[in-house]
Write an enzyme that holds these catalytic residues in place. Structure first.
Site, PDB file in Angstrom:
ATOM      1  N   THR A  84       0.870  -1.182   0.000  1.00  0.00           N
ATOM      2  CA  THR A  84       0.000   0.000   0.000  1.00  0.00           C
ATOM      3  C   THR A  84       0.905   1.229   0.000  1.00  0.00           C
ATOM      4  OG1 THR A  84      -1.793  -1.110   1.168  1.00  0.00           O
ATOM      5  CG2 THR A  84      -1.754   1.296   1.272  1.00  0.00           C
ATOM      6  N   LYS A  86      -7.762   1.302  -2.137  1.00  0.00           N
ATOM      7  CA  LYS A  86      -7.284   0.872  -0.818  1.00  0.00           C
ATOM      8  C   LYS A  86      -7.395   2.024   0.198  1.00  0.00           C
ATOM      9  CE  LYS A  86      -5.214  -1.548   2.427  1.00  0.00           C
ATOM     10  NZ  LYS A  86      -3.884  -2.145   2.430  1.00  0.00           N
ATOM     11  N   LYS A 125       0.758   4.801   8.557  1.00  0.00           N
ATOM     12  CA  LYS A 125       1.352   4.984   7.232  1.00  0.00           C
ATOM     13  C   LYS A 125       0.257   5.115   6.173  1.00  0.00           C
ATOM     14  CE  LYS A 125       2.523   1.598   4.769  1.00  0.00           C
ATOM     15  NZ  LYS A 125       1.919   0.858   3.645  1.00  0.00           N
TER      16      LYS A 125
END
Lengths: 296, 296
Positions: free
Chosen positions: B101, B176, B244
């Site tokens: 990701t 995502k 993150k």
């Protein structure tokens, strides 16, 4: 006194929720007396055998159990404590079951007043909407005396699928407020996620399909997401009723000295939706408010 | 060149997600070369027949498809664009599938660089956690050339259950990020709702049972709610990894000029969790942050 096959019941408040709920009790073979502010809404139930009465106290006079399903705290207080209210004619052993979503503290006050006459007050707010009311699949969250809850359980099962005893008086209402905190913040999550998706050029329907089955999944995403995308703001559950429930939850949070930042945010956004004339739209119309404010 | 029964594949990044994903490809009968920063993590796959290589470019040299599963944007950039990176030895027709990701814009830059050599870069971030990786039930969200997605679909099916083609390069990453916006705001909803419930004296387990099956329901409530109640903050998905992902989503939102108030709030709360030393706990540890700040 209470025979499962033919209890004497009263139902007060025959709106979009109350009318089908009362209908299920009637269909189960109980004697049902009914009262509603607007008589026209009672016609269907009367034609099916319910007995009309012209005041709450009259409806409750011969009842073992009185059900109430009205809108807000003052409405329930009037039905129970007002002139011609249920309390004025309450006999020992009377059980009042309040399906409205109202103030937990006002609930406890009414329970105390009824207890002084030997009666019982159960708070029993529901979730599942008009569809749940019609299909008898409501979730019912009950606070009050547990023995009395068990006594009315077979009646509640005529109207609901998931019955939960939540503890002493007011705890049904508090559980409903927990429900509304979750419902509205999850709704806000869908609004922001779809705003991001659509601003990024993603296909929002594909996006819901891609993420809805996993850790991002929620009832709100599956059920309201597609309506938001389509701009379909027909109610469902109206903004103005959600605003009422959020006001109750906000009051209860403040009483406990709680500062819930996301809930405070969604409460303000629903107030804004009301100010912008969206009170009679469904709660998915929050999307229009969020999308606009995100781009300002 | 590509035969479903025995493709030459490479897998770079054998962490908690990558190792079981690579294992599924090996188990399906493909020739697999592997590379990882720390060699010890490759031992199990080597004993099962995978071939160890000492750099990404070497692992990719004879591969039809190179899979990458590392942590953050700079890690993927190093694997692809760095000295001894995949790009330096890329042949025409090479397909790189990045399961990390990372930044959607950095993704598009790498796709452009690979296209200049006749190769293809698919962004294919996953959700479903280490359990999904082990059980091959991941959701995989894919951006890039649709024909290349179809070419690797049988390989992705070895690792995931829900495969969604999301559009051009970067759209897998954007999808995502939509997922993470939903996941974290729903998480926050559970934190605030349980804080309210527990401060109100409700039984939190009964409360989840009462509301979880209806309009308030979410994956986060069902799966993280009970852990929050129990004070069980073992990961699952670690706070530092969520931070993150939220940083990436926040950057992407700012690039689009979007101000998402609830997402901004949850982003700040996760940063606070990191500052309080909770980086290696599961995301349900957000509850400790929310509960404390609600009572201040």
């Amino acid at each position: 006194m209470m025979n499962d096959q033919s209890r004497s019941l009263a139902f007060i408040g025959l709106g979009i929720m109350g009318a089908p709920m009362a209908g299920h009790l009637l269909a189960a073979g109980h004697h049902l007396t009914i009262y509603n502010r607007t008589r026209a809404k009672a016609d269907d139930l009367i034609s099916r055998g319910a007995k009309w009465c012209s005041s709450p106290v009259e409806a409750a006079r011969d009842a073992d159990v009185v059900f109430i399903c009205v809108s807000d705290t003052p409405d329930v207080q009037k039905v129970v404590m007002g002139d011609g209210g249920v309390l004025s004619g309450a006999r020992p052993g009377l059980i009042v079951v309040d399906h409205s979503t109202i103030s937990p503290s006002a609930t406890r006050e009414m329970a105390t007043a009824l207890a002084a006459k030997g009666g019982f007050f159960l708070d029993a707010p529901v979730s599942g909407g008009d569809l749940g009311a019609r299909n008898a699949t409501l979730s019912i969250m009950v606070g009050g005396d547990e023995k009395q809850f068990e006594a009315v359980r077979p009646l509640l099962q005529c109207m609901g699928k998931t019955l939960t005893y939540c503890g002493p008086s007011g705890n049904g209402q508090l559980t409903k407020l927990v429900n509304q905190i979750l419902v509205t913040i999850n709704n806000l999550a869908v609004c922001e996620a779809l705003t991001f998706a659509m601003s990024s050029g993603l296909d929002p329907q594909k996006t819901i399909a891609a993420v809805g089955g996993g850790a991002a999944g929620s009832w709100q995403l599956t059920n309201l997401g597609p309506k938001m995308i389509a701009g379909d703001f027909k109610p469902g559950f109206m903004i103005k009723l959600q605003r009422k429930d959020l006001r109750l939850a906000m009051e209860a949070a403040r009483e406990r000295g709680l500062d819930l930042a996301a809930f405070d945010l969604v409460h303000r956004l629903f107030e804004e939706a009301g100010q912008e004339g969206r009170d009679n739209e469904g709660t998915q119309a929050l999307f229009a408010i969020v999308e606009k404010s995100a781009k300002q």
